[in-house]
Design a protein around this motif. Structure first.
Motif, short mmCIF file in Angstrom:
data_model
loop_
_atom_site.label_atom_id
_atom_site.label_comp_id
_atom_site.label_asym_id
_atom_site.label_seq_id
_atom_site.Cartn_x
_atom_site.Cartn_y
_atom_site.Cartn_z
N PRO A 98 0.82 -1.22 0.00
CA PRO A 98 0.00 0.00 0.00
C PRO A 98 0.85 1.27 0.00
O PRO A 98 0.50 2.26 -0.66
CB PRO A 98 -0.82 -0.13 1.28
N MET A 153 0.91 10.43 -3.71
CA MET A 153 0.34 10.82 -2.42
C MET A 153 1.36 10.74 -1.31
O MET A 153 2.28 10.04 -1.31
CB MET A 153 -0.84 9.93 -2.08
N LYS A 200 0.68 4.25 -2.84
CA LYS A 200 0.49 5.68 -2.55
C LYS A 200 1.55 6.52 -3.27
O LYS A 200 1.24 7.58 -3.80
CB LYS A 200 0.52 5.93 -1.04
N LYS A 201 2.80 6.04 -3.27
CA LYS A 201 3.86 6.75 -3.97
C LYS A 201 3.56 6.85 -5.46
O LYS A 201 3.75 7.90 -6.08
CB LYS A 201 5.21 6.05 -3.76
#
Length: 124
Positions: free
Chosen positions: A115, A124, A119-120
């Protein structure tokens, strides 16, 4: 001695898109009985207690459907038919050998990411 855990979980996509939607659906009039067929095959083989079939919604591999995911192992099978389900149960579930010619293309089902890495990728 307690109740044993299942050795396998089989997640079968049961997503049905309304008529006219642009993406294909894993459940059509021609494939609507595949989950029942899978469950019946497991019962017939006497292995339902150790192999748990699970209905799921969309797994985002619509162009490859109907699909099912076998865990452990993250093995996704595509373009399912009753004959393919028979072979997957016999060779993979009972025999321990993945049926390679039914496995999703690597381009559509690459290695898992965490996760945090997702996100990267999303910035984010």
């Amino acid at each position: 001695m307690g109740i044993p855990q299942p050795a396998f979980y089989i997640f079968k996509c049961e997503q049905s898109a309304p008529p006219g939607m642009p993406k294909p659906s894993c459940v059509t009039p021609e494939t609507q009985d595949l989950f029942q067929y899978l469950a019946g095959k497991l019962m017939k083989e006497g292995i339902m207690g150790t192999v748990q079939p699970i209905r799921t919604s969309c797994m985002n591999r619509c162009s490859s459907g109907p699909i099912m995911l076998v865990e452990p192992g993250h093995v996704m099978y595509t373009a399912l038919t009753k004959e393919k389900i028979d072979r997957i149960i016999e060779e993979h579930i009972m025999g321990g050998n993945i049926v390679d010619e039914y496995v999703i293309d690597k381009e559509l089902w690459d290695e898992a990411i965490t996760p945090a890495d997702m996100k990267k990728q999303m910035g984010m």
